[in-house]
Design an enzyme around this catalytic site. Structure first.
Site, PDB file in Angstrom:
ATOM      1  N   LYS A 126      29.512  20.527  49.844  1.00  0.00           N
ATOM      2  CA  LYS A 126      28.444  20.919  48.912  1.00  0.00           C
ATOM      3  C   LYS A 126      27.205  21.236  49.727  1.00  0.00           C
ATOM      4  O   LYS A 126      27.029  20.707  50.828  1.00  0.00           O
ATOM      5  CB  LYS A 126      28.131  19.761  47.953  1.00  0.00           C
ATOM      6  CG  LYS A 126      27.435  20.199  46.682  1.00  0.00           C
ATOM      7  CD  LYS A 126      28.426  20.636  45.630  1.00  0.00           C
ATOM      8  CE  LYS A 126      27.765  21.313  44.469  1.00  0.00           C
ATOM      9  NZ  LYS A 126      28.723  21.543  43.365  1.00  0.00           N
ATOM     10  N   ASP A 166      26.167  26.960  42.041  1.00  0.00           N
ATOM     11  CA  ASP A 166      25.923  25.715  41.307  1.00  0.00           C
ATOM     12  C   ASP A 166      24.580  25.962  40.611  1.00  0.00           C
ATOM     13  O   ASP A 166      24.201  27.130  40.409  1.00  0.00           O
ATOM     14  CB  ASP A 166      25.888  24.508  42.262  1.00  0.00           C
ATOM     15  CG  ASP A 166      25.957  23.165  41.522  1.00  0.00           C
ATOM     16  OD1 ASP A 166      27.061  22.746  41.146  1.00  0.00           O
ATOM     17  OD2 ASP A 166      24.902  22.542  41.286  1.00  0.00           O
TER      18      ASP A 166
HETATM   19  P1  NDP Z   1      22.670  26.978  35.881  1.00  0.00           P
HETATM   20  O1  NDP Z   1      21.590  27.029  36.879  1.00  0.00           O
HETATM   21  O2  NDP Z   1      23.318  28.240  35.440  1.00  0.00           O
HETATM   22  O3  NDP Z   1      22.166  26.238  34.565  1.00  0.00           O
HETATM   23  C1  NDP Z   1      21.665  24.949  34.630  1.00  0.00           C
HETATM   24  C2  NDP Z   1      21.175  24.537  33.258  1.00  0.00           C
HETATM   25  O4  NDP Z   1      20.829  23.154  33.293  1.00  0.00           O
HETATM   26  C3  NDP Z   1      19.916  25.283  32.843  1.00  0.00           C
HETATM   27  O5  NDP Z   1      19.868  25.362  31.450  1.00  0.00           O
HETATM   28  C4  NDP Z   1      18.821  24.361  33.390  1.00  0.00           C
HETATM   29  O6  NDP Z   1      17.573  24.483  32.732  1.00  0.00           O
HETATM   30  C5  NDP Z   1      19.418  22.988  33.132  1.00  0.00           C
HETATM   31  N1  NDP Z   1      18.933  22.026  34.127  1.00  0.00           N
HETATM   32  C6  NDP Z   1      19.033  22.128  35.471  1.00  0.00           C
HETATM   33  N2  NDP Z   1      18.447  21.097  36.083  1.00  0.00           N
HETATM   34  C7  NDP Z   1      17.951  20.321  35.100  1.00  0.00           C
HETATM   35  C8  NDP Z   1      17.224  19.113  35.109  1.00  0.00           C
HETATM   36  N3  NDP Z   1      16.902  18.492  36.261  1.00  0.00           N
HETATM   37  N4  NDP Z   1      16.879  18.583  33.930  1.00  0.00           N
HETATM   38  C9  NDP Z   1      17.209  19.216  32.770  1.00  0.00           C
HETATM   39  N5  NDP Z   1      17.882  20.358  32.704  1.00  0.00           N
HETATM   40  C10 NDP Z   1      18.256  20.916  33.856  1.00  0.00           C
HETATM   41  O7  NDP Z   1      23.751  25.970  36.487  1.00  0.00           O
HETATM   42  P2  NDP Z   1      25.277  25.774  36.076  1.00  0.00           P
HETATM   43  O8  NDP Z   1      25.470  26.062  34.644  1.00  0.00           O
HETATM   44  O9  NDP Z   1      26.102  26.470  37.081  1.00  0.00           O
HETATM   45  O10 NDP Z   1      25.464  24.203  36.345  1.00  0.00           O
HETATM   46  C11 NDP Z   1      25.273  23.230  35.336  1.00  0.00           C
HETATM   47  C12 NDP Z   1      25.968  21.944  35.735  1.00  0.00           C
HETATM   48  O11 NDP Z   1      27.372  22.184  35.883  1.00  0.00           O
HETATM   49  C13 NDP Z   1      25.526  21.345  37.071  1.00  0.00           C
HETATM   50  O12 NDP Z   1      25.576  19.936  36.975  1.00  0.00           O
HETATM   51  C14 NDP Z   1      26.590  21.830  38.045  1.00  0.00           C
HETATM   52  O13 NDP Z   1      26.687  20.975  39.153  1.00  0.00           O
HETATM   53  C15 NDP Z   1      27.818  21.752  37.155  1.00  0.00           C
HETATM   54  N6  NDP Z   1      28.955  22.573  37.555  1.00  0.00           N
HETATM   55  C16 NDP Z   1      28.820  23.929  37.768  1.00  0.00           C
HETATM   56  C17 NDP Z   1      29.918  24.687  38.085  1.00  0.00           C
HETATM   57  C18 NDP Z   1      29.825  26.163  38.230  1.00  0.00           C
HETATM   58  O14 NDP Z   1      30.872  26.792  38.425  1.00  0.00           O
HETATM   59  N7  NDP Z   1      28.664  26.780  38.127  1.00  0.00           N
HETATM   60  C19 NDP Z   1      31.244  24.077  38.289  1.00  0.00           C
HETATM   61  C20 NDP Z   1      31.294  22.667  37.963  1.00  0.00           C
HETATM   62  C21 NDP Z   1      30.174  21.964  37.637  1.00  0.00           C
HETATM   63  P3  NDP Z   1      16.398  25.343  33.433  1.00  0.00           P
HETATM   64  O15 NDP Z   1      16.826  26.763  33.309  1.00  0.00           O
HETATM   65  O16 NDP Z   1      15.191  24.984  32.659  1.00  0.00           O
HETATM   66  O17 NDP Z   1      16.330  24.887  34.863  1.00  0.00           O
HETATM   67  O1  2IT Z   2      30.601  21.669  41.075  1.00  0.00           O
HETATM   68  C1  2IT Z   2      31.403  22.606  41.247  1.00  0.00           C
HETATM   69  O2  2IT Z   2      32.616  22.425  41.188  1.00  0.00           O
HETATM   70  C2  2IT Z   2      30.868  23.936  41.507  1.00  0.00           C
HETATM   71  N1  2IT Z   2      29.653  24.105  41.516  1.00  0.00           N
HETATM   72  C3  2IT Z   2      31.795  25.083  41.795  1.00  0.00           C
HETATM   73  C4  2IT Z   2      32.232  25.069  43.234  1.00  0.00           C
HETATM   74  C5  2IT Z   2      33.053  26.240  43.683  1.00  0.00           C
HETATM   75  O3  2IT Z   2      33.348  26.264  44.873  1.00  0.00           O
HETATM   76  O4  2IT Z   2      33.401  27.110  42.878  1.00  0.00           O
END
Ligand code: NDP
Ligand code: 2IT
Length: 445
Positions: A126, A166
């Site tokens: 990561k 992420d």
């Molecule tokens: P994005 O940046 O696309 O979206 C994040 C969302 O969460 C936004 O709505 C953001 O609001 C909100 N957010 C972020 N930080 C905070 C915080 N500290 N407090 C409150 N709200 C917050 O990210 P993703 O959708 O990609 O990721 C969301 C979650 O999913 C994370 O925990 C990530 O680790 C997990 N994840 C992502 C994967 C992926 O493929 N992208 C895979 C597996 C897990 P704002 O816009 O106001 O910052």
């Molecule tokens: O938390 C996660 O699994 C991710 N942000 C996606 C990682 C990846 O390599 O697609």
């Protein structure tokens, strides 16, 4: 608790008291591994747990860049290459002002087991930076990404370490990072996933984490005689994971009534209009409060934690770590929640998880429930190696199979080693066994 597990955990607590998220993740994992370690006394002789919680390598670096006013800005970059026992390091990059070593290490530790659960050959890593993309121009984001890659490129490669998105890293950032990698190395290789479709990306990667989450909870519900049909869902966040979780759960017949961002949440009893959310978030990079200005009958409330006071049967936390604390969990249970599926990484505190488990809520833990994103990243790597591109349907079907297989593995491990339905223990154990086996086979490295 197994004495060896206890000793490793105590030692971690002493050494890393300043890394609370990392210690939290390690505590949850190691505690549930107790019955496995009981059965395998050879793990202690091989120092397996001490090696499992220590990253193989951590790179921390300076990221200097010029903003639009030609002022020098300096951020800190990280890549934690945690475990390569079952494949090259794989895991996302997070760009958020809260990023520090504790957060990247907790995410890396989770990623090892998540990646193992996918059944695909990917190790755990990561990275990220405390850079805040909010309010920055495309040109600033590009200069930051180029500077970040100018250091990172020497540590990664298609068979070494393959980063992805992420929080704060989507298609735009991956494009800039990829361009700089290619420029420095001269290599056109699948060194990143989540790429655009015109330069090696996979169809359905964008949708994969959210869709996969819904496939997982659908399998979990089916096993327990339930279906999402007709249920009310609340989904926190409005980013990549939240949007595609909302799309899929809606197609499964549930009604999503609330979504959020870090400032607050919107409640729309008629059902959230996803076309509006996509326009605000994907097209304009706007704020969720604009939804209430555009959709009659909806309300905006300041503060993101308030979303958990909205009654629902399905809760999908899809924003960030520790977004559901004990009090929010109690409120959800009081309001009749039946299913919690963790789209975010470690969104529930240890106390909140206990509240859900005590109340017999069906609980899909992050490393299993959100593994669809990284699994589809691994499918992107396969397509890059084959120099082929599969159709959306082909990738989506593979994703569906992977998620139901993960549920089966997790449920089976829970039954065998812990308690039937304890999917937290099941996910940790099923993920760990494969990594442990590979580490034992490869000797003390
Ligand atoms: P994005 O940046 O696309 O979206 C994040 C969302 O969460 C936004 O709505 C953001 O609001 C909100 N957010 C972020 N930080 C905070 C915080 N500290 N407090 C409150 N709200 C917050 O990210 P993703 O959708 O990609 O990721 C969301 C979650 O999913 C994370 O925990 C990530 O680790 C997990 N994840 C992502 C994967 C992926 O493929 N992208 C895979 C597996 C897990 P704002 O816009 O106001 O910052
Ligand atoms: O938390 C996660 O699994 C991710 N942000 C996606 C990682 C990846 O390599 O697609």
């Amino acid at each position: 608790m197994n004495a060896y597990v206890q000793r490793v955990l105590e030692d971690l607590g002493k050494r890393y008291g300043d890394q609370p998220e990392f210690v939290q993740a390690a505590t949850e994992i190691l505690t549930t591994l107790s019955p496995v370690v009981d059965k395998h006394p050879e793990y202690e002789k091989a120092g397996l747990l001490e090696r499992y919680v220590e990253p193989e390598r951590i790179v921390i670096f300076r990221v200097p860049w010029l903003d639009d006013r030609n002022q020098v800005q300096v951020n800190r970059g990280y890549r934690v290459q945690f475990n390569s026992a079952i494949g090259p390091y794989k895991g996302g990059l997070r760009l958020h002002p809260s990023v520090n070593l504790s957060i990247i290490k907790f995410l890396g530790l989770e990623q090892i087991l998540k990646n193992s659960l996918t059944g695909l050959p990917i190790g755990g890593g990561k990275g990220g930076s405390d850079f805040d993309p909010k309010g920055r121009s495309d040109a600033e984001v590009m200069r930051f990404c180029q500077s970040f890659m100018t250091e990172l490129y020497r540590h990664i490669g298609k068979d070494v370490d393959v980063p992805a998105g992420d929080i704060g890293v989507g298609g735009r950032e991956i494009g800039y990072l990829y361009g700089q990698y290619k420029r420095i190395t001269g290599l056109y290789e699948g060194v990143l996933t989540g790429k655009g479709l015109s330069y090696g990306g996979s169809l359905a990667r964008k949708e994969a984490t959210g869709y996969g989450l819904c496939y997982f909870i659908q399998a979990m519900m089916k096993r327990n005689g339930l279906t999402p049909e007709g249920m009310t869902a609340v989904i926190s966040g409005s980013g990549n994971v939240a949007i595609y979780a909302a799309e899929k759960i809606t197609s499964m017949g549930a009604r999503v009534v609330a979504m959020s961002d870090s400032n607050g949440y919107v409640y729309d009893p008629a059902g959230i209009r996803l076309d509006v959310v996509k326009d605000i978030k994907e097209v304009h990079r706007g704020r969720i409060r604009e939804y209430a200005e555009r959709v009659q009958g909806s309300e905006y409330h300041e503060g993101f934690r308030g979303i958990w006071t909205i009654p629902c049967q399905i809760a999908l936390p899809c924003s960030t770590q520790n977004e559901i604390n004990e009090e929010s969990a109690r409120t959800l249970v009081r309001n009749g929640v039946k299913v919690v599926g963790e789209g975010a990484n470690m969104p529930s505190t240890l106390e909140a998880t206990k509240v859900f488990q005590d109340a017999k809520v069906l609980f899909g833990p992050a490393k299993a429930a959100n593994a669809g994103g990284v699994a589809t990243s691994a499918l992107e790597m396969s397509q890059n190696s084959l120099r082929l591109a599969w159709t959306f349907q082909e990738v989506d079907e593979r994703l569906h199979t992977i998620m139901t297989d993960i549920f089966d593995k997790v449920a089976k491990a829970a039954e065998e080693y812990a308690e039937s339905g304890d999917y937290v223990a099941g996910a940790n154990i099923a993920g760990f066994l494969k990594v442990a086996d590979a580490m034992m086979a490869q000797g003390v490295v």
